[in-house]
Design an enzyme around this catalytic site. Structure first.
Site, mmCIF file in Angstrom:
data_model
loop_
_atom_site.group_PDB
_atom_site.id
_atom_site.type_symbol
_atom_site.label_atom_id
_atom_site.label_comp_id
_atom_site.label_asym_id
_atom_site.label_seq_id
_atom_site.Cartn_x
_atom_site.Cartn_y
_atom_site.Cartn_z
ATOM 1 N N ARG A 67 4.852 -12.936 -6.793
ATOM 2 C CA ARG A 67 6.196 -12.560 -6.346
ATOM 3 C C ARG A 67 6.379 -11.044 -6.276
ATOM 4 O O ARG A 67 7.458 -10.536 -6.574
ATOM 5 C CB ARG A 67 7.271 -13.145 -7.266
ATOM 6 C CG ARG A 67 7.317 -14.647 -7.269
ATOM 7 C CD ARG A 67 8.460 -15.166 -6.388
ATOM 8 N NE ARG A 67 8.470 -16.625 -6.435
ATOM 9 C CZ ARG A 67 9.297 -17.331 -7.197
ATOM 10 N NH1 ARG A 67 10.219 -16.705 -7.914
ATOM 11 N NH2 ARG A 67 9.241 -18.619 -7.199
ATOM 12 N N ARG A 70 13.040 -9.770 -4.432
ATOM 13 C CA ARG A 70 14.305 -9.092 -4.718
ATOM 14 C C ARG A 70 14.224 -7.880 -5.628
ATOM 15 O O ARG A 70 15.160 -7.087 -5.676
ATOM 16 C CB ARG A 70 15.309 -10.097 -5.284
ATOM 17 C CG ARG A 70 15.919 -10.977 -4.204
ATOM 18 C CD ARG A 70 16.629 -12.157 -4.799
ATOM 19 N NE ARG A 70 15.675 -13.008 -5.487
ATOM 20 C CZ ARG A 70 15.973 -14.131 -6.116
ATOM 21 N NH1 ARG A 70 17.212 -14.525 -6.182
ATOM 22 N NH2 ARG A 70 15.043 -14.852 -6.703
ATOM 23 N N TYR A 121 9.962 -31.093 -6.073
ATOM 24 C CA TYR A 121 11.199 -30.708 -5.364
ATOM 25 C C TYR A 121 11.682 -31.830 -4.446
ATOM 26 O O TYR A 121 12.874 -32.088 -4.333
ATOM 27 C CB TYR A 121 10.974 -29.431 -4.545
ATOM 28 C CG TYR A 121 10.849 -28.188 -5.398
ATOM 29 C CD1 TYR A 121 11.965 -27.661 -6.045
ATOM 30 C CD2 TYR A 121 9.630 -27.544 -5.572
ATOM 31 C CE1 TYR A 121 11.860 -26.532 -6.836
ATOM 32 C CE2 TYR A 121 9.520 -26.415 -6.362
ATOM 33 C CZ TYR A 121 10.636 -25.904 -6.996
ATOM 34 O OH TYR A 121 10.541 -24.795 -7.781
ATOM 35 N N ASP A 173 6.738 -19.426 1.632
ATOM 36 C CA ASP A 173 7.143 -20.227 0.479
ATOM 37 C C ASP A 173 6.378 -21.538 0.483
ATOM 38 O O ASP A 173 5.908 -21.993 1.529
ATOM 39 C CB ASP A 173 8.652 -20.503 0.486
ATOM 40 C CG ASP A 173 9.109 -20.966 -0.896
ATOM 41 O OD1 ASP A 173 9.326 -20.104 -1.766
ATOM 42 O OD2 ASP A 173 9.188 -22.189 -1.107
ATOM 43 N N ARG A 186 16.171 -8.396 4.297
ATOM 44 C CA ARG A 186 16.591 -9.794 4.252
ATOM 45 C C ARG A 186 18.092 -10.009 4.490
ATOM 46 O O ARG A 186 18.543 -11.144 4.623
ATOM 47 C CB ARG A 186 16.221 -10.396 2.885
ATOM 48 C CG ARG A 186 14.824 -10.982 2.770
ATOM 49 C CD ARG A 186 14.718 -12.339 3.455
ATOM 50 N NE ARG A 186 15.881 -13.165 3.205
ATOM 51 C CZ ARG A 186 16.128 -13.845 2.099
ATOM 52 N NH1 ARG A 186 15.246 -13.843 1.142
ATOM 53 N NH2 ARG A 186 17.228 -14.536 1.959
HETATM 54 O O1 CP3 Z 1 5.348 -12.073 -3.265
HETATM 55 C C1 CP3 Z 1 4.941 -13.238 -3.300
HETATM 56 O O2 CP3 Z 1 4.557 -13.810 -4.346
HETATM 57 C C2 CP3 Z 1 4.773 -13.985 -1.992
HETATM 58 C C3 CP3 Z 1 5.715 -14.928 -1.592
HETATM 59 C C4 CP3 Z 1 6.080 -16.168 -2.373
HETATM 60 C C5 CP3 Z 1 7.421 -16.635 -2.415
HETATM 61 N N1 CP3 Z 1 7.424 -17.870 -2.989
HETATM 62 C C6 CP3 Z 1 8.569 -15.919 -1.860
HETATM 63 C C7 CP3 Z 1 9.911 -16.257 -2.359
HETATM 64 C C8 CP3 Z 1 5.286 -17.119 -3.013
HETATM 65 C C9 CP3 Z 1 3.793 -17.073 -3.302
HETATM 66 C C10 CP3 Z 1 6.145 -18.184 -3.393
HETATM 67 C C11 CP3 Z 1 5.663 -19.428 -4.009
HETATM 68 C C12 CP3 Z 1 6.626 -20.324 -4.654
HETATM 69 N N2 CP3 Z 1 7.842 -20.744 -4.206
HETATM 70 C C13 CP3 Z 1 6.359 -21.020 -5.850
HETATM 71 C C14 CP3 Z 1 5.082 -20.910 -6.626
HETATM 72 C C15 CP3 Z 1 5.007 -19.621 -7.376
HETATM 73 C C16 CP3 Z 1 5.871 -19.528 -8.601
HETATM 74 O O3 CP3 Z 1 6.664 -18.602 -8.649
HETATM 75 O O4 CP3 Z 1 5.745 -20.383 -9.491
HETATM 76 C C17 CP3 Z 1 7.473 -21.820 -6.144
HETATM 77 C C18 CP3 Z 1 7.641 -22.704 -7.353
HETATM 78 C C19 CP3 Z 1 8.409 -21.656 -5.081
HETATM 79 C C20 CP3 Z 1 9.722 -22.307 -4.922
HETATM 80 C C21 CP3 Z 1 10.777 -21.260 -4.900
HETATM 81 N N3 CP3 Z 1 11.101 -20.510 -3.790
HETATM 82 C C22 CP3 Z 1 11.546 -20.779 -5.992
HETATM 83 C C23 CP3 Z 1 11.505 -21.328 -7.389
HETATM 84 C C24 CP3 Z 1 12.328 -19.713 -5.503
HETATM 85 C C25 CP3 Z 1 13.246 -18.802 -6.281
HETATM 86 C C26 CP3 Z 1 14.666 -19.128 -6.176
HETATM 87 C C27 CP3 Z 1 15.510 -17.930 -6.587
HETATM 88 O O5 CP3 Z 1 16.303 -17.472 -5.752
HETATM 89 O O6 CP3 Z 1 15.348 -17.462 -7.716
HETATM 90 C C28 CP3 Z 1 12.042 -19.582 -4.138
HETATM 91 C C29 CP3 Z 1 12.613 -18.567 -3.229
HETATM 92 C C30 CP3 Z 1 11.727 -17.413 -2.969
HETATM 93 N N4 CP3 Z 1 10.419 -17.506 -2.590
HETATM 94 C C31 CP3 Z 1 12.092 -16.037 -2.984
HETATM 95 C C32 CP3 Z 1 10.958 -15.308 -2.589
HETATM 96 C C33 CP3 Z 1 10.842 -13.831 -2.368
HETATM 97 C C34 CP3 Z 1 13.472 -15.502 -3.319
HETATM 98 C C35 CP3 Z 1 14.384 -15.828 -2.179
HETATM 99 C C36 CP3 Z 1 15.347 -14.718 -1.854
HETATM 100 O O7 CP3 Z 1 14.956 -13.559 -1.741
HETATM 101 O O8 CP3 Z 1 16.517 -15.075 -1.640
#
Ligand code: CP3
Length: 352
Positions: A30, A34, A154, A79, A43
């Site tokens: 990640r 943010r 999910y 994602d 974004r």
């Molecule tokens: O920088 C990176 O790591 C690359 C991009 C990436 C994202 N999601 C972007 C993202 C990667 C590799 C993921 C994988 C992902 N997504 C996982 C596995 C990795 C982990 O963290 O365990 C999981 C479980 C998800 C599902 C998911 N998507 C979650 C739990 C969330 C967070 C929700 C939140 O708002 O806290 C997301 C959204 C997400 N994916 C964001 C990003 C940058 C945040 C969204 C935003 O900016 O509004």
């Protein structure tokens, strides 16, 4: 596929193959997101999944942490649920919550809504990866997908879950339905990973973030065959295959056995102990990735530095070590702290 030698000699790929490195490579799960003001700016007014389908935004957001921190690898901005969305499945990412499904999968009719993913569904991914690889030069790009269990959780729960009660109820109550769903999600992961590697990604990481919610017995019976299918399908590409989950101390041996070349470790198990668990069943030692507790990012440098030293020392028990956090960068992390960690790890002495 031939790759530029600058990439083959990158610290990340050398460590992932267990070869000698110029310095311990470092990147952060990640790292795009943010915590970066430049991410929040790009974004603004665009939903998460929409941004993942726009190559101009994907390229910019993927490059942002590489520019700011100088990390040793980029991870593709997308994602784990994106390929499903691209294949028409009704799923959203709710800010501050995660993936949510209005109509969760509970029966055969639900399963029928999960369609296979074709390269045409994710043509924007091919375009984004190709452009990224050319802009990144000698910095490797990590492609990724969600593992069948974590994505299924999910789809079955309808959103994030603490106990995975409905997912476990399906596994044990209707194993045929569970295995059919997990098999379909393995195919989705394979299709999405293949698109990324064929477009030039140098490594892949399979995120089974929530596998730690399962007992080893359930993992072996309900999850391992499906994740193994993904790793087997990707073996022929010759790129390192990384496997990661949180709270997987009891599963490290199985998650390695499933076909990973590199095992991701959260902060709960020291890396030298992780190597012991990976090799306990008689397997060869493997490179590891991890494992600074993300909470330490808020503890001040005087607390962080000795933790990095400890992790680097423990990582020497493995044939290769890729430094990372034990899980993702929290949204309120200070980018300056991440930059300082990057520079510190890259400057640290690697014994011959
Ligand atoms: O920088 C990176 O790591 C690359 C991009 C990436 C994202 N999601 C972007 C993202 C990667 C590799 C993921 C994988 C992902 N997504 C996982 C596995 C990795 C982990 O963290 O365990 C999981 C479980 C998800 C599902 C998911 N998507 C979650 C739990 C969330 C967070 C929700 C939140 O708002 O806290 C997301 C959204 C997400 N994916 C964001 C990003 C940058 C945040 C969204 C935003 O900016 O509004």
């Amino acid at each position: 596929m031939t790759r530029p030698s600058a990439l083959d000699d990158s610290a990340y790929l050398l460590a992932a193959r267990g070869e000698r490195v110029p310095h311990t490579p470092v990147w952060f799960m990640r790292q795009a997101g943010r915590a970066l003001p430049e991410y929040r700016a790009v974004r603004e007014g665009i939903s998460m999944l929409e941004s993942c389908m726009r190559p101009d935004l994907v390229v910019e957001i993927t490059l942002q942490p590489v520019r700011r921190y100088g990390v040793d690898a980029a991870i593709f901005y997308s994602d784990i649920v994106l390929p499903l969305k691209a294949a028409g499945f009704d799923i959203e990412i709710k800010p501050g919550v995660g993936p949510v499904v209005a109509d969760p999968i509970r029966d055969a009719a639900g399963l029928a809504r999960v369609r296979p993913v074709t390269p045409a569904d994710v043509s924007f991914t091919t375009e984004s990866v190709q452009q990224l690889v050319s802009e990144l030069g000698g910095t490797p790009l990590i492609g990724f997908a969600g593992a069948p269990f974590t994505v299924a959780s999910y789809l079955v729960e309808g959103g994030p879950s603490k106990d995975f009660a409905k997912t476990k109820a399906m596994m044990h109550g209707d194993p045929a339905l569970w295995h059919a769903l997990a098999d379909r999600l393995a195919d989705v992961a394979i299709a999405y990973l293949a698109v990324q590697v064929e477009a030039g990604a140098s490594a892949i990481q399979l995120f089974d973030s929530w596998a730690g919610g399962l007992s080893p017995r359930d993992y072996e019976r309900f999850v391992l065959p499906h994740s193994a299918k993904v790793f087997d399908a990707m073996a022929g590409y010759g790129v390192p295959r990384v496997h990661f989950g949180v709270n997987t101390g009891e599963l490290l041996g199985l998650m390695s056995e499933v076909g990973a070349d590199v095992v991701g470790v959260d902060w709960r198990v020291p890396l030298d102990e992780a190597v012991r668990r990976i090799t306990a069943a008689g397997g060869a030692p493997k490179p590891v990735q991890g494992n600074l507790d993300p909470a330490l990012l808020f503890a001040g440098w005087d607390a962080i530095e000795p933790e990095i030293d400890r992790i680097l020392a423990e990582g020497r028990a493995a044939p290769g070590h890729i430094f990372n956090l034990g899980h993702g960068v929290p949204p309120d992390a200070d980018p300056e702290v991440l930059r300082r960690i990057t520079k510190y790890v890259q400057a640290a002495h690697v014994p011959a």
